[in-house]
Design an enzyme around this catalytic site. Structure first.
Site, PDB file in Angstrom:
ATOM      1  N   GLU A   1      -2.166   4.566  46.513  1.00  0.00           N
ATOM      2  CA  GLU A   1      -1.537   3.515  46.587  1.00  0.00           C
ATOM      3  C   GLU A   1      -1.296   3.224  48.106  1.00  0.00           C
ATOM      4  O   GLU A   1      -0.418   3.882  48.900  1.00  0.00           O
ATOM      5  CB  GLU A   1      -0.253   3.569  45.915  1.00  0.00           C
ATOM      6  CG  GLU A   1       0.922   2.403  45.873  1.00  0.00           C
ATOM      7  CD  GLU A   1       2.325   2.724  45.189  1.00  0.00           C
ATOM      8  OE1 GLU A   1       2.719   3.681  45.372  1.00  0.00           O
ATOM      9  OE2 GLU A   1       2.435   1.751  44.381  1.00  0.00           O
TER      10      GLU A   1
ATOM     11  N   GLU B   1       9.831   5.107  37.275  1.00  0.00           N
ATOM     12  CA  GLU B   1       9.082   4.203  37.287  1.00  0.00           C
ATOM     13  C   GLU B   1       8.275   4.378  38.783  1.00  0.00           C
ATOM     14  O   GLU B   1       9.045   4.081  39.769  1.00  0.00           O
ATOM     15  CB  GLU B   1       9.870   2.816  37.682  1.00  0.00           C
ATOM     16  CG  GLU B   1      10.755   2.561  36.395  1.00  0.00           C
ATOM     17  CD  GLU B   1       9.912   2.294  35.229  1.00  0.00           C
ATOM     18  OE1 GLU B   1       8.811   1.870  35.193  1.00  0.00           O
ATOM     19  OE2 GLU B   1      10.432   2.781  33.943  1.00  0.00           O
TER      20      GLU B   1
ATOM     21  N   LYS C   1      22.056   5.247  44.665  1.00  0.00           N
ATOM     22  CA  LYS C   1      21.420   5.637  45.940  1.00  0.00           C
ATOM     23  C   LYS C   1      20.457   4.783  46.337  1.00  0.00           C
ATOM     24  O   LYS C   1      19.218   4.875  45.634  1.00  0.00           O
ATOM     25  CB  LYS C   1      21.086   7.066  45.960  1.00  0.00           C
ATOM     26  CG  LYS C   1      21.048   8.046  47.057  1.00  0.00           C
ATOM     27  CD  LYS C   1      20.449   7.375  48.419  1.00  0.00           C
ATOM     28  CE  LYS C   1      19.040   8.014  48.082  1.00  0.00           C
ATOM     29  NZ  LYS C   1      18.312   7.213  49.491  1.00  0.00           N
TER      30      LYS C   1
ATOM     31  N   CYS D   1       5.071  -2.580  43.339  1.00  0.00           N
ATOM     32  CA  CYS D   1       4.567  -1.573  42.560  1.00  0.00           C
ATOM     33  C   CYS D   1       3.466  -1.978  41.491  1.00  0.00           C
ATOM     34  O   CYS D   1       2.293  -1.204  41.577  1.00  0.00           O
ATOM     35  CB  CYS D   1       5.632  -0.845  41.581  1.00  0.00           C
ATOM     36  SG  CYS D   1       6.375  -1.848  40.518  1.00  0.00           S
TER      37      CYS D   1
HETATM   38  P1  NAD Z   1      10.128   6.597  47.860  1.00  0.00           P
HETATM   39  O1  NAD Z   1       9.817   7.460  46.730  1.00  0.00           O
HETATM   40  O2  NAD Z   1       9.927   7.211  49.210  1.00  0.00           O
HETATM   41  O3  NAD Z   1      11.898   6.501  47.954  1.00  0.00           O
HETATM   42  C1  NAD Z   1      12.506   6.013  46.733  1.00  0.00           C
HETATM   43  C2  NAD Z   1      13.918   6.351  46.657  1.00  0.00           C
HETATM   44  O4  NAD Z   1      13.971   7.699  46.653  1.00  0.00           O
HETATM   45  C3  NAD Z   1      14.524   6.242  47.936  1.00  0.00           C
HETATM   46  O5  NAD Z   1      15.956   5.934  47.676  1.00  0.00           O
HETATM   47  C4  NAD Z   1      14.570   7.452  48.609  1.00  0.00           C
HETATM   48  O6  NAD Z   1      15.728   7.878  49.533  1.00  0.00           O
HETATM   49  C5  NAD Z   1      14.873   8.485  47.485  1.00  0.00           C
HETATM   50  N1  NAD Z   1      14.094   9.848  47.545  1.00  0.00           N
HETATM   51  C6  NAD Z   1      13.233  10.152  48.585  1.00  0.00           C
HETATM   52  N2  NAD Z   1      13.074  11.586  48.539  1.00  0.00           N
HETATM   53  C7  NAD Z   1      13.944  12.067  47.528  1.00  0.00           C
HETATM   54  C8  NAD Z   1      14.053  13.147  46.998  1.00  0.00           C
HETATM   55  N3  NAD Z   1      13.469  14.490  47.327  1.00  0.00           N
HETATM   56  N4  NAD Z   1      14.885  13.181  46.066  1.00  0.00           N
HETATM   57  C9  NAD Z   1      15.714  12.215  45.454  1.00  0.00           C
HETATM   58  N5  NAD Z   1      15.317  11.077  46.045  1.00  0.00           N
HETATM   59  C10 NAD Z   1      14.570  10.850  47.025  1.00  0.00           C
HETATM   60  O7  NAD Z   1       9.715   5.482  47.673  1.00  0.00           O
HETATM   61  P2  NAD Z   1       9.700   4.174  48.523  1.00  0.00           P
HETATM   62  O8  NAD Z   1       8.624   4.346  49.580  1.00  0.00           O
HETATM   63  O9  NAD Z   1      11.170   3.950  48.868  1.00  0.00           O
HETATM   64  O10 NAD Z   1       9.257   2.897  47.616  1.00  0.00           O
HETATM   65  C11 NAD Z   1       7.717   2.884  47.421  1.00  0.00           C
HETATM   66  C12 NAD Z   1       7.338   3.252  46.050  1.00  0.00           C
HETATM   67  O11 NAD Z   1       8.169   2.901  44.869  1.00  0.00           O
HETATM   68  C13 NAD Z   1       6.025   2.913  45.768  1.00  0.00           C
HETATM   69  O12 NAD Z   1       5.135   4.048  45.325  1.00  0.00           O
HETATM   70  C14 NAD Z   1       6.082   1.795  44.397  1.00  0.00           C
HETATM   71  O13 NAD Z   1       4.785   1.827  43.939  1.00  0.00           O
HETATM   72  C15 NAD Z   1       7.230   2.421  43.782  1.00  0.00           C
HETATM   73  N6  NAD Z   1       7.813   1.578  42.984  1.00  0.00           N
HETATM   74  C16 NAD Z   1       7.777   1.475  41.507  1.00  0.00           C
HETATM   75  C17 NAD Z   1       8.052   0.853  40.684  1.00  0.00           C
HETATM   76  C18 NAD Z   1       7.843   0.554  39.235  1.00  0.00           C
HETATM   77  O14 NAD Z   1       8.591  -0.193  38.551  1.00  0.00           O
HETATM   78  N7  NAD Z   1       7.095   1.535  38.803  1.00  0.00           N
HETATM   79  C19 NAD Z   1       8.799  -0.444  41.363  1.00  0.00           C
HETATM   80  C20 NAD Z   1       8.912  -0.699  42.841  1.00  0.00           C
HETATM   81  C21 NAD Z   1       8.460   0.269  43.488  1.00  0.00           C
END
Ligand code: NAD
Length: 504
Positions: A408, A277, A202, A311
């Protein structure tokens, strides 16, 4: 900030052909199909607002179908019967296909996400290729153990023998974010497939394009039907349905900490395995003896690369008071020198943020800090035709309780603080709910070694930042997550231990 972003057309025939077909479908059980409800949503170029494609909006019924296809492929048919070498070959073939289409994939990533072309072309897409090649190797190196037990039971003429098997976890839901879509997907998919799992992917709703193209390449590589299934859609719908699905064995998630918490809640129904992550607020610590010619551009790159949508971005900069002015002026000068523009424009250093929503959020942090008394040395201005650009910001005179220091931001915004003593900077660096990464800049091996142990983070870089490699585990402590991507340890996350104990 006012500037007009010139729309730039993709150059590769592959990207043109891919975008010419406007409607993108789900990939379930080896077939391309519309979402059950027939719904779609638009994916846009964040720099220009131009609609690139209509993406199938998968929902709970589509997730059910995708999980059933993944289960079927996991339990029977061709996939479980493949030898490790055959799985390895498929992964290697997929890597070759990604590499053969690297220019097209980089263009699609830029158009969908906004990042400058060089980021995808030279860092992220090659990173995805390397993930598949690395785990292609490890697919043939999965080993259990023989164990001498002390069980006090031995029928006459018999012996006890015990050993362990490594078995794939099962059906994996891979849920990934929008900041580095293809390489973060590869970091889930490659070890899961190497282990023998099947996957429902997804992608983030803002950046589905390279996931659709990847599924085409998986099909072209010859993976059996149902081994990879793609459900595009919204997080609260398709994502939530996957996280709570009773027949998913593991959720491999990369994304924000609040979504990570929601996934944990949703996963408890069948106690599926969860790896997370999550977010970060990574400190960059510059010691008085640092080589500033390295440290200043290094600190700037740590936060401004990919417009800070990383991230591990070095979003809190701590410079020793003796070098503070030089460091802050240097980083601010680097920020002012960055050319903003469309990611496909070769002159561009920094593209837009992924969406208007994200740009509003990032600019809001800077405005909020200024209102609370911080000094914005440069940047934080929102602009562009779609309001998705934010100029790189350096923010001083902050206090530890400010939102811009604690939360963040996930944009090109760094807060700078001076310190006097090592103990003081260790306490400040660790004063965060996050623990994803950190960097230390010093010429002293002794300081570097000792500080690397005292800072609470999943990764500590010394005289560098954001150095990724398929062989190096990446992930966080504290609210930055559970588990690791990359490296041998990530493969473990897709394998179970089975103990066999026998009288023979
Ligand atoms: P997000 O949490 O909003 O979304 C991530 C994914 O989760 C998307 O595919 C989204 O559609 C899905 N999602 C959203 N709500 C959900 C739910 N209730 N249940 C299941 N899936 C759901 O994150 P984002 O805004 O897309 O990405 C940015 C974030 O990702 C930042 O916080 C960043 O730090 C983090 N990130 C972490 C790493 C790491 O390796 N630690 C790497 C890259 C990004």
């Amino acid at each position: 900030m006012t500037f007009v972003v010139r729309s730039v057309e993709p150059q590769t025939e592959g990207a043109k052909a891919f975008l010419a077909k406007r409607r993108k479908q789900l990939f379930i059980g080896g077939a391309w199909i519309d979402a059950a409800g027939g719904d779609t949503f638009a994916t846009k170029d964040p720099a220009t607002g131009v609609v690139l494609a209509e993406i199938a909006k998968g929902g709970a019924a589509d997730v059910d179908a995708a999980v059933a296809a993944a289960r079927k492929a996991f339990e029977g048919g061709e996939w479980p019967g493949l030898t490790p070498m055959q799985r390895s070959r498929l992964l290697w073939t997929l890597a070759d296909l990604i590499e053969a289409n690297i220019d097209e994939l980089a263009e699609l990533e830029t158009l969908d996400q906004g990042k400058p072309l060089y980021v995808g072309r030279w860092a992220e897409i090659p990173g995805a290729v390397n993930q598949f090649r690395y785990y292609a190797g490890l697919a043939t190196a999965i080993e259990g153990r023989t164990i001498d037990s002390s069980i006090n039971y031995q029928p006459a003429g018999k012996q006890m023998a015990s050993w362990t098997l490594r078995e794939p976890v099962g059906v994996v839901a891979a849920i990934v974010p929008w900041n580095s879509p293809l390489v973060l997907t590869a970091m889930k998919l490659a070890p899961a497939l190497a282990a023998g799992c099947t996957v429902v992917l997804k992608p983030a709703e803002d950046t589905s394009l390279t996931a659709v193209r990847l599924a085409e390449l998986v099909q072209q590589a010859g993976f059996p039907a149902g081994v990879l299934n793609l459900v595009t859609g919204l997080g609260g719908e398709a994502g939530a349905a996957l996280a709570s699905h009773q027949d998913v064995d593991k959720v491999a998630f990369t994304g924000s900490t609040p979504t990570g918490r929601a996934i944990l809640d949703a996963a408890k129904g069948n106690l599926k395995k969860v790896s997370l992550e999550l977010g970060g607020k990574s400190p960059v610590v510059i010691l008085p003896d640092a080589d500033l010619d390295l440290a200043i551009p290094g600190a700037a790159n740590a936060i401004f690369f990919n417009a800070g949508q990383v991230c591990v971005a070095g979003s809190r900069l701590y410079a020793h008071r003796s070098v503070y002015d030089r460091v802050v002026e240097g980083v601010a000068a680097q920020a002012r020198g960055l050319q903003l523009g469309h990611g496909l424009d070769p002159a561009t250093h920094m593209g837009p943020l992924v969406s208007r929503k994200q740009a509003d959020r990032v600019a809001g942090f800077v405005a909020g800090a200024a209102a609370a008394g911080a000094e914005v040395l440069t940047g934080g201005q929102q602009g562009g035709d779609e309001g998705t650009f934010v100029t790189p910001a350096v923010v001083a005179r902050v206090t530890p309780d400010m939102a811009i220091v604690r939360e963040e931001v996930f944009g090109p915004v760094v807060v700078v603080q001076a310190y006097d003593e090592i103990d003081e900077v260790v306490a400040a660096a660790n004063d965060s709910e996050f623990g994803l990464a950190a960097s230390i800049w010093t010429e002293s091996l002794s300081h570097a070694h000792r500080l690397s142990r005292r800072i609470k983070a999943g990764t500590v870089w010394i005289n560098c930042h954001s150095m990724y490699d398929n062989a190096l585990p990446i992930g966080g402590v504290k609210a930055s997550g559970w588990g690791r991507d990359s490296g041998q340890v990530a493969l473990d996350g897709y394998l179970e231990w089975k103990t066999v104990c026998a009288v023979v």
